[in-house]
Design a protein around this motif. Structure first.
Motif, PDB file in Angstrom:
ATOM      1  N   ARG A  31       0.747  -1.197  -0.218  1.00  0.00           N
ATOM      2  CA  ARG A  31      -0.004  -0.204  -0.201  1.00  0.00           C
ATOM      3  C   ARG A  31       0.973   1.293  -0.036  1.00  0.00           C
ATOM      4  N   THR A  34       0.736   3.205  -3.312  1.00  0.00           N
ATOM      5  CA  THR A  34      -0.775   3.162  -4.209  1.00  0.00           C
ATOM      6  C   THR A  34      -1.022   4.523  -4.183  1.00  0.00           C
ATOM      7  N   THR A  39      -6.650   4.396  -3.552  1.00  0.00           N
ATOM      8  CA  THR A  39      -6.940   4.001  -2.109  1.00  0.00           C
ATOM      9  C   THR A  39      -8.339   4.164  -1.763  1.00  0.00           C
ATOM     10  N   TRP A  54      -9.919  -3.960   5.227  1.00  0.00           N
ATOM     11  CA  TRP A  54      -8.615  -3.515   4.750  1.00  0.00           C
ATOM     12  C   TRP A  54      -7.679  -4.803   4.694  1.00  0.00           C
ATOM     13  N   THR A  58      -6.160  -6.262   1.309  1.00  0.00           N
ATOM     14  CA  THR A  58      -4.477  -6.147   1.218  1.00  0.00           C
ATOM     15  C   THR A  58      -4.239  -7.688   0.894  1.00  0.00           C
TER      16      THR A  58
END
Length: 89
Positions: A31, A34, A39, A54, A58
């Motif tokens: 992340r 990103t 996001t 999340w 992920t």
């Protein structure tokens, strides 16, 4: 029985969009780079400010990156990950 084993009950609230932008890039190396728009897209369509969502998202995006050889999360990777989340989101 459970309540007799809980010392303090904690209430967790959803992350705000600003909190998502602050916290999620720090959460996992996939992340870190990103795009903030991606996001926000992931939060709107799947995570909804919920940290457990999340975590699941992920894990799926990490798998997608490994399988495709891509180096960063984008909307194509996210759509693939969304398809693995099931109807609960």
């Amino acid at each position: 029985m459970l309540s007799s084993r809980i010392f303090i009950w904690q209430r967790f609230t959803r992350l705000t969009p600003d909190e998502v932008q602050d916290v999620i890039p720090l959460y996992h190396p996939t992340r870190a780079h990103t795009d903030p728009d991606d996001t926000a897209y992931a939060d709107q369509h799947a995570a909804h400010g919920n940290f457990r969502n999340w975590a699941r998202l992920t894990a799926h995006t990490h798998t997608a990156l490994e399988r495709t050889g891509r180096t960063h999360v984008d909307q194509d990777v996210l759509r693939w990950a969304f398809s693995r989340l099931g109807s609960g989101n």
